[in-house]
Write an enzyme that holds these catalytic residues in place. Sequence first.
Site, PDB file in Angstrom:
ATOM      1  N   HIS A  20     -10.313   3.028  -1.763  1.00 40.83           N
ATOM      2  CA  HIS A  20     -10.544   2.586  -0.388  1.00 40.83           C
ATOM      3  C   HIS A  20     -11.408   1.324  -0.436  1.00 40.83           C
ATOM      4  O   HIS A  20     -12.518   1.288   0.062  1.00 40.83           O
ATOM      5  CB  HIS A  20     -11.216   3.702   0.439  1.00 40.83           C
ATOM      6  CG  HIS A  20     -10.568   3.902   1.769  1.00 40.83           C
ATOM      7  ND1 HIS A  20     -11.252   4.210   2.900  1.00 40.83           N
ATOM      8  CD2 HIS A  20      -9.277   3.818   2.143  1.00 40.83           C
ATOM      9  CE1 HIS A  20     -10.410   4.332   3.916  1.00 40.83           C
ATOM     10  NE2 HIS A  20      -9.208   4.091   3.478  1.00 40.83           N
ATOM     11  N   HIS A  53       0.824  -1.205   0.000  1.00 38.15           N
ATOM     12  CA  HIS A  53       0.000   0.000   0.000  1.00 38.15           C
ATOM     13  C   HIS A  53       0.862   1.261   0.000  1.00 38.15           C
ATOM     14  O   HIS A  53       0.547   2.244  -0.649  1.00 38.15           O
ATOM     15  CB  HIS A  53      -0.913  -0.011   1.233  1.00 38.15           C
ATOM     16  CG  HIS A  53      -1.905   1.090   1.259  1.00 38.15           C
ATOM     17  ND1 HIS A  53      -3.223   0.899   0.912  1.00 38.15           N
ATOM     18  CD2 HIS A  53      -1.790   2.396   1.573  1.00 38.15           C
ATOM     19  CE1 HIS A  53      -3.868   2.045   1.020  1.00 38.15           C
ATOM     20  NE2 HIS A  53      -3.028   2.971   1.426  1.00 38.15           N
TER      21      HIS A  53
END
Lengths: 271, 798
Positions: free
Chosen positions: B131, B63
Amino acid sequence: MKPKVLILRTAGTNCDSETAVAFKLAGGQTDLVHIQNLISGKVDLSDYHILAIPGGFSYGDDIAAGILLAVEMRHKLSNVLEEFVADKKLIIGICNGFQVLVRTGLLPGLSTEKNATNIDMPQRSTLAMNTSTRFECRWVNLKTEVNQCIFTKGIKPNLYLPVAHAEGRFTAPQEVLDELENNQQVVFRYSNASHHSSDNIEYPNNPNGSDSNIAGICDITGRIFGLMPHPERFLTKWNHPRWTREDLPEEGDGLVLFKNAVDYAKATFHE
Amino acid sequence: MSTQVSEFEILNADDDELMRISREGTLSLNLKEMQTIQSHFRTLQRNPTDVELETIAQTWSEHCVHKTFKCIIEYSEPEKNTERIHGLFPTYIQRATEEIDKPWCVSVFSDNAGIIEFDDENNIVFKVETHNHPSAIEPYGGAGTGIGGVIRDSLGTGLGAKPILNTDVFCFGLPDMSYEDLPKGTLHPKRVFKGVVSGVRDYGNRMGIPTANGAILFDSRYTANPLVFCGNVGLIPRDRCDKSVEPGDLIVAIGGRTGRDGIHGATFSSAELDDTSENLGSVVQIGNPIMEKRIVDALLQARDRNLYRSITDCGAGGFSSAVGEMGEDTGAEVHLENIPLKYDGLAPWEIWLSEAQERMVIAVPPENLDKLMDICESEMVEATVLGSFTDSQRLQVFYEDNIVGDLDMGFLHKGLPDIVKKAVWQPQQHSEMQSRDNNIDDYTDDLLHLLASPNIASKESVIRQYDHEVQGGVVIKPLVGIENDGPSDACVVTPVIGKSTAVIVANGINPRYSDVDPYHSAAGAIDETLRNIIAVGGTLEKTALLDNFCWGNPDKPDRLGELVRAAKACYDIATAYGTPFISGKDSLYNEYRDTTTGEQRAIPATLLISGICVISDVNCAVTMDVKAAGNLIYVVGNTYTELGGSHYFGIHGHIGNNAPIVRPDEGKQVMESLSRSISLGLVRSCHDCSEGGIGVAAAEMSFAGGFGMELHLKHIPVDEDIPYDDFRLFSESNSRFIVEVEPAIQTEFENQMNGIPFGHIGKSIESNEFILNGLEGNAIIETTIDKLKSAWQTPLHS
């Protein structure tokens, strides 16, 4: 002289910049002032001629729209507000600002001018959850009623403005509604495209299910004004949703409300 | 050492033990990474503390560091030699931008968002984030904090941009799927849909940022792994785009308090989901938009008074990432006990890693601290000095006078071991579909069916829940036309009210073509984005792109092969059109595993391209709704027999094999000529042809404008003859537009289009009839615009 406009801010206010642009275009001089600075006395409301409470979600609209800011104003600013109103100065509340004015009781206010200056008045109407039960953003037709309001003097009979709210259904006991009609305090009503607001105006023309299609009201003096639609969002023709297909004047429908306020302040408070 | 700090026993651990530590700690570190950490600490002759190992895990997570896009890939495809790619990002994304070399690119790939020039006073920043993992588990909170996070990216770019526009693109499972078919431990797509929309609505509206562009797609493969893309555009003064950190600057945190929410978000989103993921409540953050609004209000004042030197947001990894990144070139010393907490009981590593929302970190010269604190106090937002930047090149973390973490910045940021991944591309053969002309002479039902399919149908019920008017600058809105309800190709925003300089924002996404070839899907997404920008009055010359890849598990060679295909297309098509990438993001591991059956599902390879274009005169903008009766309707750009992955094949249960191909030489000429014609005011309306082809695009233009049309398919421009009505009507070839021109302008318009494939296919008419004539001259569609509009509006009405 350039009338001074105080644009009130707090946590969650979000239409302050465009409201300031509107007043500037109208010839006013604007300051964005956080309520903390009014409460602390850093800024003196009496230096100003117009108080604008812009749209947004003051304090997140926790509990219900506008309540927390209204309570704060009643408890911490009642004296300065009473003085401001007694000095025949102007107050406009747009969307969340209208919700605040209704919850302070400043709108619709009491039925005689003498009492209307008292901020400790009861809340007599409310802006409840839309009948659609959700936030909606759309353009609406408005019909201007015969009224006392300083902000709408001489304006055209029909306006086109956007609304964007979840809690905009104006509702009040019948005697309050009657009083508003009798005292010519209804400023704007939602109408249909052919501008017959006496008809039964259905959703989405009446976007929230307001009683008597009421979109905006003033107090009995015409100097305190609140409305759910956003006049500061229609300042130039580019704001109009159909400017690419219709011949429109350069100036948007909303600007005149701010011009009227500035003109009144110039005429009344020339120093 | 503090009793609340423990050590990870790794010095003597064997490989199994290392992996157990990684797995049980949700660290998402692989064996090679664990071994690298082990040998680093062996040279130090001590074990890492939890604060240290957790910090490394966050900083090295997929990430945060995008390993897959930087690593070496050995890529093979049939009948070609194996290719060694030294990083997808440098090879295909960054290199494209460097070669295109636009002077108006101010900052690309280095800050929290890309920056381009806007006018003499301001620049524009743009970032799109995903997200996905949080939204799968808790749609409302996941989506709300998604938009909250990307707003902080704009605020954390340069010295802080004012957010002026939100965009959002969602991919969900099919809304009508049966509950019996729902994978174990996942939420129904309808619930995800409702929660995500509400989350974005409540956060964006409260922030006072218009949400005016987006898309919603449906595919059964998104059921367990919904995708939530959130974008934000910001306006920043030209002299506020650079940042730096000096030793001695104070590290100041501004905003919300720190709690146990969102711990391990970065590492959690670097792993696959399974049927037990719903139990991971603590990895999802909790949003508070009014707190974020206070931060914006306070920071923009502090920015304009020059009170801080650098800023970044606390996103994935919390303070550990924010402080670690800001102090990368200097060093930093942090005292965790200074950090205000929501409640007691957090261990030091939890404070350090928490992804509690609405927090920013700034570097403040000590002499400015008082002024900053005054602003924060009057805006009712908490600001706290956490420590200071140093010249030690170390990240030193203290808790109540004890040192609980002491890491070398060089190891933290450069110590990640190189990895080599294998990628394989093996094209699949899909069932092909023949033209239905032999069996059918009326395609009205097909057109109605396409308009009602959830990917094409009106999203008005969602769009109206977003405030797209706040700030007073959205001048081409998401819904346009005579009744304000037609589907706009892009939105146009004038960030400075009354000034005619504007930005156009659009997007392109078509995962269906990935089933045939992710190369064509990516190429088509770029072409679609550019078409949308051109259609409202933009130019290729001033357009920048963002890439957001959402993929399955890249450790599997076939998924990675698809990623390579898509990245190659990004380079090829962006350079051909001359449109640079300025920012991007990837979200990998979008897979779901049923731990009892072992069943594994991946999302379709999904690339979202977002585009932004600066135009100097908004008066030249056009919308897609037909404006008057009696005007000429043109198709510009060639149609090919390209129905692979099309909606038309889709409604008949086929995928096909000929996905639309981008021919950038042809496409560039089409777009440049059309763009010039629009800027000259020759075009009354313009609509991009995409899902559902000419049939759907013409219908949308017609009903949005409130005028019927009479059209002839034989006049559409083709390169090679297409002898079938349905293929002409529903092919989804790229680089095509439908254009409305007034009869008096005909010659001038056609002169401008000289050398470009175009066809005058009919006219708009006063009545509400929509008539489309086939190759033999007979009407193959005969209906009314009311029926078309109703079919399009009904499915997602509520």
